[in-house]
Design a protein around this motif. Structure first.
Motif, PDB file in Angstrom:
ATOM      1  N   THR A  52     -14.016  10.397  -8.857  1.00 31.18           N
ATOM      2  CA  THR A  52     -13.664   9.955  -8.171  1.00 31.18           C
ATOM      3  C   THR A  52     -14.873  10.876  -6.870  1.00 31.18           C
ATOM      4  O   THR A  52     -14.845  10.715  -5.628  1.00 31.18           O
ATOM      5  N   ASN A  53     -14.536  12.119  -7.031  1.00 33.04           N
ATOM      6  CA  ASN A  53     -15.776  12.619  -6.296  1.00 33.04           C
ATOM      7  C   ASN A  53     -16.722  12.154  -6.715  1.00 33.04           C
ATOM      8  O   ASN A  53     -17.706  12.358  -5.927  1.00 33.04           O
ATOM      9  N   LEU A  54     -16.981  11.117  -8.074  1.00 32.31           N
ATOM     10  CA  LEU A  54     -18.582  10.644  -7.091  1.00 32.31           C
ATOM     11  C   LEU A  54     -18.289   9.561  -6.152  1.00 32.31           C
ATOM     12  O   LEU A  54     -19.523   9.242  -5.184  1.00 32.31           O
ATOM     13  N   LEU A  55     -17.016   8.832  -5.783  1.00 28.23           N
ATOM     14  CA  LEU A  55     -17.024   7.774  -4.740  1.00 28.23           C
ATOM     15  C   LEU A  55     -17.089   8.805  -3.508  1.00 28.23           C
ATOM     16  O   LEU A  55     -18.140   8.575  -2.590  1.00 28.23           O
ATOM     17  N   GLU A  56     -17.232   9.883  -3.584  1.00 26.72           N
ATOM     18  CA  GLU A  56     -16.860  10.707  -2.632  1.00 26.72           C
ATOM     19  C   GLU A  56     -18.250  11.250  -2.020  1.00 26.72           C
ATOM     20  O   GLU A  56     -18.591  11.500  -0.916  1.00 26.72           O
ATOM     21  N   ARG A  88     -15.660   1.379   5.005  1.00 22.50           N
ATOM     22  CA  ARG A  88     -14.850   2.257   6.011  1.00 22.50           C
ATOM     23  C   ARG A  88     -14.853   3.491   5.354  1.00 22.50           C
ATOM     24  O   ARG A  88     -13.868   4.041   4.213  1.00 22.50           O
ATOM     25  N   LYS A  89     -15.228   5.354   6.415  1.00 21.85           N
ATOM     26  CA  LYS A  89     -15.283   5.586   4.647  1.00 21.85           C
ATOM     27  C   LYS A  89     -13.586   6.746   5.231  1.00 21.85           C
ATOM     28  O   LYS A  89     -13.002   7.490   4.782  1.00 21.85           O
ATOM     29  N   SER A  90     -13.105   6.562   5.986  1.00 19.28           N
ATOM     30  CA  SER A  90     -11.563   7.238   6.462  1.00 19.28           C
ATOM     31  C   SER A  90     -10.763   5.797   5.587  1.00 19.28           C
ATOM     32  O   SER A  90      -9.736   7.063   4.834  1.00 19.28           O
ATOM     33  N   LYS A  91     -10.801   5.889   4.334  1.00 25.76           N
ATOM     34  CA  LYS A  91     -10.205   4.911   3.805  1.00 25.76           C
ATOM     35  C   LYS A  91     -10.202   5.161   2.585  1.00 25.76           C
ATOM     36  O   LYS A  91      -9.847   4.687   1.599  1.00 25.76           O
ATOM     37  N   ILE A  92     -10.844   5.830   2.148  1.00 22.92           N
ATOM     38  CA  ILE A  92     -12.167   6.890   0.586  1.00 22.92           C
ATOM     39  C   ILE A  92     -10.515   7.515   0.293  1.00 22.92           C
ATOM     40  O   ILE A  92     -10.429   6.727  -1.048  1.00 22.92           O
ATOM     41  N   PRO A  93      -9.821   8.123   0.494  1.00 20.89           N
ATOM     42  CA  PRO A  93      -8.992   9.259   0.067  1.00 20.89           C
ATOM     43  C   PRO A  93      -7.710   8.170  -0.437  1.00 20.89           C
ATOM     44  O   PRO A  93      -7.428   7.727  -1.167  1.00 20.89           O
ATOM     45  N   GLU A  94      -7.308   6.923   0.671  1.00 23.37           N
ATOM     46  CA  GLU A  94      -6.467   6.293  -0.018  1.00 23.37           C
ATOM     47  C   GLU A  94      -7.282   5.299  -0.744  1.00 23.37           C
ATOM     48  O   GLU A  94      -6.143   4.715  -2.418  1.00 23.37           O
ATOM     49  N   ILE A  95      -8.598   5.074  -1.208  1.00 29.00           N
ATOM     50  CA  ILE A  95      -8.864   4.533  -2.195  1.00 29.00           C
ATOM     51  C   ILE A  95      -8.612   4.591  -3.421  1.00 29.00           C
ATOM     52  O   ILE A  95      -8.442   4.113  -4.046  1.00 29.00           O
ATOM     53  N   ILE A  96      -8.724   6.361  -3.336  1.00 33.22           N
ATOM     54  CA  ILE A  96      -8.512   7.344  -3.838  1.00 33.22           C
ATOM     55  C   ILE A  96      -7.642   7.429  -4.967  1.00 33.22           C
ATOM     56  O   ILE A  96      -6.895   7.707  -5.987  1.00 33.22           O
ATOM     57  N   ALA A  97      -6.420   7.301  -4.289  1.00 28.69           N
ATOM     58  CA  ALA A  97      -5.017   7.332  -4.363  1.00 28.69           C
ATOM     59  C   ALA A  97      -4.628   6.035  -4.844  1.00 28.69           C
ATOM     60  O   ALA A  97      -3.300   6.375  -5.898  1.00 28.69           O
ATOM     61  N   GLU A  98      -5.546   4.944  -4.016  1.00 25.30           N
ATOM     62  CA  GLU A  98      -3.855   3.932  -4.758  1.00 25.30           C
ATOM     63  C   GLU A  98      -5.161   3.465  -6.529  1.00 25.30           C
ATOM     64  O   GLU A  98      -4.775   2.889  -7.555  1.00 25.30           O
ATOM     65  N   PHE A  99      -5.973   3.287  -6.680  1.00 24.84           N
ATOM     66  CA  PHE A  99      -7.115   2.769  -7.528  1.00 24.84           C
ATOM     67  C   PHE A  99      -7.616   3.884  -8.411  1.00 24.84           C
ATOM     68  O   PHE A  99      -8.313   3.604  -9.010  1.00 24.84           O
TER      69      PHE A  99
END
Length: 286
Positions: A52-56, A88-99
């Motif tokens: 997840t940190n890698l995606l961030e 979309r950078k703003s969606k990254i926390p949501e993607i991490i939470a869901e996937f």
């Protein structure tokens, strides 16, 4: 005017084939485009603390390499998340939470990276082929726009993306059209009277359920446009610019021929090579 079905006997000579790169010739281009991307991805994997940190971390990289890094991330870490989803950078926390729970663990990603040859030609070719998807469709629409402007540009106008770009939304260009219906182009008289709603498609391959879905969707488009034209007394027609070897497979040619019959003169299907013979002012205006 001859029908689309009447051309079937010579169909193979009437389709346009846009060249595809040969393998392994395409490796040279793939290495130039993606060698540094894979190298940078490997560097980021080494400094990341988790998947997840890698995606961030990737999200903080500048464009355009960020998008390419996301493509590699999807292959190594999360096939469930499309690149469009992560753009979309703003969606990254949501993607991490869901996937995030389905992300491959970072240590496994590191082992897999180290197991691959340098350069990783298989991955590079995969990335290159993905980047080329849709290019032949863009080539098709560009060729049509150029032909149309040369042939009819003095008296008619055509709007829509010549290559990549936002579709023409019929609810934005046609009065009283309520649905958000995308089209590839709209042809109008110089006084802005709409004449033709156009849809373009290049098929390298086609068959099975996709073929059935396409047929039903096209028939729905024809029904909607003809109904609109009747309700509002607009001389609107439907034009399908279709090309490529996929037209020779299965029932595709017959399916498009059936659309012309269904349209009762208000529908035309053409390949690029048929335009000079079939797409005329008579059809536009009558």
């Amino acid at each position: 005017m001859s029908s689309f079905s009447s051309y079937k006997a010579n169909a193979a000579k009437l389709i346009t084939i846009f060249d595809s790169p040969f393998y392994p010739d395409s490796l040279d281009e793939a290495k130039i485009l993606y060698g540094s991307v894979i190298e940078r991805f490997t560097e980021l994997v080494e400094i990341a603390q988790s998947s997840t940190n890698l995606l961030e971390i990737i999200t903080q990289e500048p464009d355009p390499i960020r998008i390419q890094l996301l493509r590699v991330f999807r292959r190594y870490v999360s096939p469930d998340t499309s690149v469009e989803m992560t753009k979309r950078k703003s969606k990254i926390p949501e993607i991490i939470a869901e996937f995030g729970v389905r992300f491959r663990p970072l240590e496994e990603v590191r082992r897999n990276l180290k197991s691959r040859p340098i350069p990783d030609e298989a991955l590079m070719i995969s990335l290159l082929e993905q980047s080329k998807r849709g290019q032949k469709g863009y080539d098709l629409t560009e060729a049509f726009f150029l032909w149309f402007d040369k042939t009819f540009g003095d008296n008619y106008k055509i709007q829509g993306p010549i290559r990549a770009g936002r579709d023409v939304m019929l609810n934005e260009v046609l009065d009283n059209w309520e649905q958000k219906t995308p089209a590839d182009f709209l042809i109008s008289r110089s006084n802005s009277t709409p004449l033709v709603v156009g849809f373009a498609r290049y098929d390298s391959d086609r068959g099975g359920s996709q073929e059935d879905d396409r047929t039903g969707g096209n028939r729905d488009k024809v029904t909607e446009v003809i109904q609109y034209a009747s309700n509002y007394n607009v001389p609107l027609k439907v034009f399908f610019l279709n090309d490529g070897p996929g037209l020779l497979l299965g029932s595709m040619w017959n399916d498009y021929a059936a659309l012309e019959i269904y349209g009762k003169g208000r529908v035309m299907v053409c390949t690029l090579k048929m335009l000079d013979e079939r797409f005329s002012i008579d059809w536009l205006e009558n």
